[in-house]
Motif scaffolding. Structure first.
Motif, PDB file in Angstrom:
ATOM      1  N   ARG A  74       2.767  18.517  -5.110  1.00  0.00           N
ATOM      2  CA  ARG A  74       2.764  17.052  -5.094  1.00  0.00           C
ATOM      3  C   ARG A  74       1.607  16.522  -4.234  1.00  0.00           C
ATOM      4  N   THR A  75       1.395  17.123  -3.091  1.00  0.00           N
ATOM      5  CA  THR A  75       0.304  16.689  -2.214  1.00  0.00           C
ATOM      6  C   THR A  75      -1.043  16.893  -2.885  1.00  0.00           C
ATOM      7  N   ALA A  76      -1.202  18.033  -3.555  1.00  0.00           N
ATOM      8  CA  ALA A  76      -2.470  18.320  -4.237  1.00  0.00           C
ATOM      9  C   ALA A  76      -2.733  17.300  -5.339  1.00  0.00           C
ATOM     10  N   LEU A  77      -1.697  16.930  -6.093  1.00  0.00           N
ATOM     11  CA  LEU A  77      -1.868  15.932  -7.155  1.00  0.00           C
ATOM     12  C   LEU A  77      -2.336  14.607  -6.568  1.00  0.00           C
ATOM     13  N   ARG A  78      -1.708  14.170  -5.482  1.00  0.00           N
ATOM     14  CA  ARG A  78      -2.105  12.894  -4.880  1.00  0.00           C
ATOM     15  C   ARG A  78      -3.542  12.956  -4.368  1.00  0.00           C
ATOM     16  N   ARG A  79      -3.914  14.077  -3.768  1.00  0.00           N
ATOM     17  CA  ARG A  79      -5.287  14.207  -3.266  1.00  0.00           C
ATOM     18  C   ARG A  79      -6.300  14.140  -4.409  1.00  0.00           C
ATOM     19  N   VAL A  80      -5.985  14.785  -5.520  1.00  0.00           N
ATOM     20  CA  VAL A  80      -6.891  14.768  -6.682  1.00  0.00           C
ATOM     21  C   VAL A  80      -7.026  13.344  -7.218  1.00  0.00           C
ATOM     22  N   LEU A  81      -5.905  12.647  -7.370  1.00  0.00           N
ATOM     23  CA  LEU A  81      -5.942  11.280  -7.885  1.00  0.00           C
ATOM     24  C   LEU A  81      -6.691  10.348  -6.941  1.00  0.00           C
ATOM     25  N   GLU A  82      -6.430  10.476  -5.648  1.00  0.00           N
ATOM     26  CA  GLU A  82      -7.107   9.624  -4.674  1.00  0.00           C
ATOM     27  C   GLU A  82      -8.605   9.883  -4.660  1.00  0.00           C
ATOM     28  N   ALA A  83      -9.002  11.151  -4.781  1.00  0.00           N
ATOM     29  CA  ALA A  83     -10.428  11.486  -4.801  1.00  0.00           C
ATOM     30  C   ALA A  83     -11.105  10.874  -6.029  1.00  0.00           C
ATOM     31  N   ARG A  84     -10.436  10.941  -7.178  1.00  0.00           N
ATOM     32  CA  ARG A  84     -11.003  10.360  -8.393  1.00  0.00           C
ATOM     33  C   ARG A  84     -11.117   8.846  -8.270  1.00  0.00           C
ATOM     34  N   TYR A  85     -10.103   8.214  -7.688  1.00  0.00           N
ATOM     35  CA  TYR A  85     -10.127   6.766  -7.548  1.00  0.00           C
ATOM     36  C   TYR A  85     -11.207   6.322  -6.556  1.00  0.00           C
ATOM     37  N   ARG A  86     -11.405   7.119  -5.496  1.00  0.00           N
ATOM     38  CA  ARG A  86     -12.456   6.778  -4.522  1.00  0.00           C
ATOM     39  C   ARG A  86     -13.839   6.832  -5.160  1.00  0.00           C
ATOM     40  N   ARG A  87     -13.987   7.721  -6.135  1.00  0.00           N
ATOM     41  CA  ARG A  87     -15.272   7.823  -6.840  1.00  0.00           C
ATOM     42  C   ARG A  87     -15.374   6.811  -7.980  1.00  0.00           C
ATOM     43  N   GLY A  88     -14.330   5.996  -8.123  1.00  0.00           N
ATOM     44  CA  GLY A  88     -14.359   4.969  -9.160  1.00  0.00           C
ATOM     45  C   GLY A  88     -13.982   5.458 -10.540  1.00  0.00           C
ATOM     46  N   LYS A  89     -13.473   6.679 -10.650  1.00  0.00           N
ATOM     47  CA  LYS A  89     -13.107   7.219 -11.954  1.00  0.00           C
ATOM     48  C   LYS A  89     -11.685   6.819 -12.314  1.00  0.00           C
ATOM     49  N   ASN A  90     -11.490   6.480 -13.588  1.00  0.00           N
ATOM     50  CA  ASN A  90     -10.175   6.130 -14.130  1.00  0.00           C
ATOM     51  C   ASN A  90      -9.554   4.892 -13.490  1.00  0.00           C
ATOM     52  N   LEU A  91     -10.333   4.114 -12.771  1.00  0.00           N
ATOM     53  CA  LEU A  91      -9.811   2.881 -12.194  1.00  0.00           C
ATOM     54  C   LEU A  91      -9.739   1.791 -13.260  1.00  0.00           C
ATOM     55  N   GLU A  92      -8.699   1.008 -13.226  1.00  0.00           N
ATOM     56  CA  GLU A  92      -8.545  -0.102 -14.153  1.00  0.00           C
ATOM     57  C   GLU A  92      -8.569  -1.400 -13.349  1.00  0.00           C
ATOM     58  N   ARG A  93      -9.435  -2.324 -13.773  1.00  0.00           N
ATOM     59  CA  ARG A  93      -9.683  -3.549 -13.013  1.00  0.00           C
ATOM     60  C   ARG A  93      -8.683  -4.637 -13.385  1.00  0.00           C
ATOM     61  N   VAL A  94      -8.143  -5.286 -12.340  1.00  0.00           N
ATOM     62  CA  VAL A  94      -7.085  -6.279 -12.510  1.00  0.00           C
ATOM     63  C   VAL A  94      -7.595  -7.654 -12.092  1.00  0.00           C
ATOM     64  N   LEU A  95      -7.287  -8.668 -12.904  1.00  0.00           N
ATOM     65  CA  LEU A  95      -7.553 -10.065 -12.564  1.00  0.00           C
ATOM     66  C   LEU A  95      -6.208 -10.777 -12.470  1.00  0.00           C
ATOM     67  N   ILE A  96      -6.019 -11.528 -11.396  1.00  0.00           N
ATOM     68  CA  ILE A  96      -4.780 -12.281 -11.203  1.00  0.00           C
ATOM     69  C   ILE A  96      -5.044 -13.752 -11.479  1.00  0.00           C
ATOM     70  N   ALA A  97      -4.214 -14.334 -12.335  1.00  0.00           N
ATOM     71  CA  ALA A  97      -4.317 -15.773 -12.623  1.00  0.00           C
ATOM     72  C   ALA A  97      -3.251 -16.489 -11.803  1.00  0.00           C
ATOM     73  N   GLY A  98      -3.680 -17.179 -10.761  1.00  0.00           N
ATOM     74  CA  GLY A  98      -2.753 -17.865  -9.867  1.00  0.00           C
ATOM     75  C   GLY A  98      -3.078 -17.539  -8.420  1.00  0.00           C
ATOM     76  N   SER A  99      -2.512 -18.325  -7.508  1.00  0.00           N
ATOM     77  CA  SER A  99      -2.791 -18.099  -6.089  1.00  0.00           C
ATOM     78  C   SER A  99      -1.573 -18.380  -5.199  1.00  0.00           C
ATOM     79  N   GLY A 100      -0.423 -18.652  -5.826  1.00  0.00           N
ATOM     80  CA  GLY A 100       0.773 -18.981  -5.057  1.00  0.00           C
ATOM     81  C   GLY A 100       1.530 -17.744  -4.619  1.00  0.00           C
ATOM     82  N   GLU A 101       2.780 -17.948  -4.268  1.00  0.00           N
ATOM     83  CA  GLU A 101       3.622 -16.847  -3.779  1.00  0.00           C
ATOM     84  C   GLU A 101       3.753 -15.746  -4.816  1.00  0.00           C
ATOM     85  N   LEU A 102       3.883 -16.131  -6.085  1.00  0.00           N
ATOM     86  CA  LEU A 102       4.017 -15.161  -7.158  1.00  0.00           C
ATOM     87  C   LEU A 102       2.757 -14.309  -7.279  1.00  0.00           C
ATOM     88  N   ALA A 103       1.597 -14.939  -7.224  1.00  0.00           N
ATOM     89  CA  ALA A 103       0.325 -14.218  -7.333  1.00  0.00           C
ATOM     90  C   ALA A 103       0.123 -13.285  -6.139  1.00  0.00           C
TER      91      ALA A 103
END
Length: 466
Positions: A133-162
């Motif tokens: 489990r630790t190895a899987l998290r390290r692999v995923l975190e390393a890929r995300y730090r390099r910008g791989k497989n990241l999905e970009r999110v836009l939030i519409a709103g700025s209140g408590e819900l957003a």
């Protein structure tokens, strides 16, 4: 999309745990008979004995982890909690495996099965599962730090819900989301760049290469939301509408399908299906043993109560339990027989004059609660859960606290998360409710064990127990 990510991540954890379990039994065999970390006194065993039970192992142990809630993605789970959760699930899985082997009796295993090898397997299982489990998290975190497989999110709103959306996306790093920014006509989300107004959403989706748009507008902006959705449906982007239901969400919510009609369950709990059955079996096993061990003490208490004023030993009182159904709770009598004839139902007070001499002592140490083990065996209560209240008090509390009745979605308990944090007796109803709802939403067998241990450690004698 998000649910599929959760399911994919859970499936990867299941595969890793199953593989780790298979390697663990082989490692245990090697340590036992090749390295001999435990001296071999009855001769070498055939590896075939353990190869035969591999299919059982790769089923039983992931199932035990699932019951422990180890496949639910929880950002609040600390490494120590995960280690403990894996350890508890492994021990339970080992007990379950032993029972299955006695029941199905594969050829040769009943005679040759080595308990020392099983003990080594438990240790190897914990280490290898956590390592995987630790190895899987390290692999995923390393890929995300390099910008791989990241999905970009836009939030519409700025209140408590957003802001709630931004917080949850940020805390779910293992899903590979990154908040690119938000669009709003006013307000702000701290630490997140504002990329424009609601009207700019289409342009920003294209310029910022947005993969997901979370529409988190308040219900007052329903017309703006509909116009935004109409425009976004023309773009190649995943759209997630966050309903403005925060004021009603005391427990987790879940989308359910009723013959093709989507509905939102606002009060989902982990205590369903197999989890409910496992908790019930756990209650029956522990309560039966505890009742047997406590029998001599209970007999002595019953004798003392009887000798003091010749009144009844037990006190029965109506309480509200699972699904709001009333039941009779059983306690040792600690007050005079006529304690509520004049006053009616009311909280016990410090130095309460209604207490008997024996009652003063057994209430201070919570010994008057011991007969409730019978309520647990009957199914009226659980060992751990929200403390049951009298219907008279429930009627008052539900009027003052909108989510109060949600605590009745599980069986009432002898002890609970609120009790071990000091919220027992005549204390803040709001704080007790918050702790009860936290317990319901985050239930696991590990949490029950933790509460029971903390109760034995410092929960029996309490300043509010009088």
């Amino acid at each position: 999309m998000i649910q599929r990510k959760y399911e994919s991540l859970a499936a990867i954890y299941v595969a890793i745990d199953a593989a780790a379990s298979a390697f663990a039994i082989l490692a245990a065999y090697w340590l036992r008979f090749a390295v001999e970390v435990i001296p071999v006194t009855k001769g070498q065993q055939d590896l075939r004995v353990y190869a035969q039970i591999l299919p059982l192992i790769v089923i039983v142990f992931p199932f035990a982890f699932a019951v422990q809630g180890l496949y639910r993605v929880r950002p609040t789970r600390t490494p120590a909690e995960e280690w403990l959760g894996v350890a508890v699930a492994t021990v339970l899985g080992a007990l379950g495996l032993s029972g299955l082997l006695l029941w199905i009796r594969p050829e040769g295993i009943l005679v040759e099965y080595s308990r020392a090898t099983l003990a080594l397997f438990v240790v190897c299982e914990i280490v290898l599962v956590m390592g995987g489990r630790t190895a899987l998290r390290r692999v995923l975190e390393a890929r995300y730090r390099r910008g791989k497989n990241l999905e970009r999110v836009l939030i519409a709103g700025s209140g408590e819900l957003a802001r709630a959306v931004e917080s949850r996306v940020r805390n779910r790093r293992e899903l590979g989301f990154i908040v690119a920014g938000y669009v709003a006509d006013s307000g702000e989300i701290e630490g997140v760049p504002r990329l424009g107004s609601i009207a700019d959403a289409e342009r920003i989706v294209a310029e910022e290469r947005i993969d997901h748009v979370f529409v988190a507008l308040p219900h007052e902006s329903a017309s703006d939301m509909m116009a935004l959705l109409d425009r976004l449906t023309r773009e190649m982007v995943s759209i997630h509408v966050v309903p403005d239901l925060l004021q009603f969400m005391a427990l987790r919510s879940r989308l359910e399908d009723v013959d093709g009609l989507p509905t939102i369950n606002l009060s989902d709990t982990p205590l369903e299906g197999w989890s409910l059955a496992v908790k019930r079996l756990f209650d029956l096993a522990i309560a039966s043993v505890a009742l047997t061990l406590a029998a001599p003490l209970m007999g002595l208490i019953a004798l003392l109560i009887r000798l003091e004023d010749r009144g009844p030993v037990f006190y029965r009182q109506t309480r509200m339990g699972l699904d709001g159904i009333a039941f009779e709770i059983l306690k040792f009598r600690s007050m005079r027989v006529d304690a509520e004839i004049v006053t009616g139902a009311r909280w016990a007070e410090k130095e309460d004059p209604r207490r008997t001499r024996v009652g003063r002592w057994i209430r201070a140490w919570s010994i008057d609660e011991l007969p409730q083990l019978w309520n647990v065996i009957r199914g009226d209560m659980s060992l751990v859960g929200p403390r049951p209240e009298r219907p008279e008090f429930v009627a008052l509390f539900r009027a003052e606290h909108p989510h109060y009745m949600l605590r009745h979605k599980v069986r009432a308990g002898i002890t609970g998360w609120a009790q071990i944090h000091g919220w027992r007796g005549n204390t803040s109803v709001r704080m007790r409710l918050e702790h009860d709802l936290y317990y319901i939403e985050n239930w696991s067998l590990l949490l029950d064990l933790k509460i029971l241990l903390l109760t034995l450690r410092h929960g029996l004698r309490h300043e509010n127990a009088y």
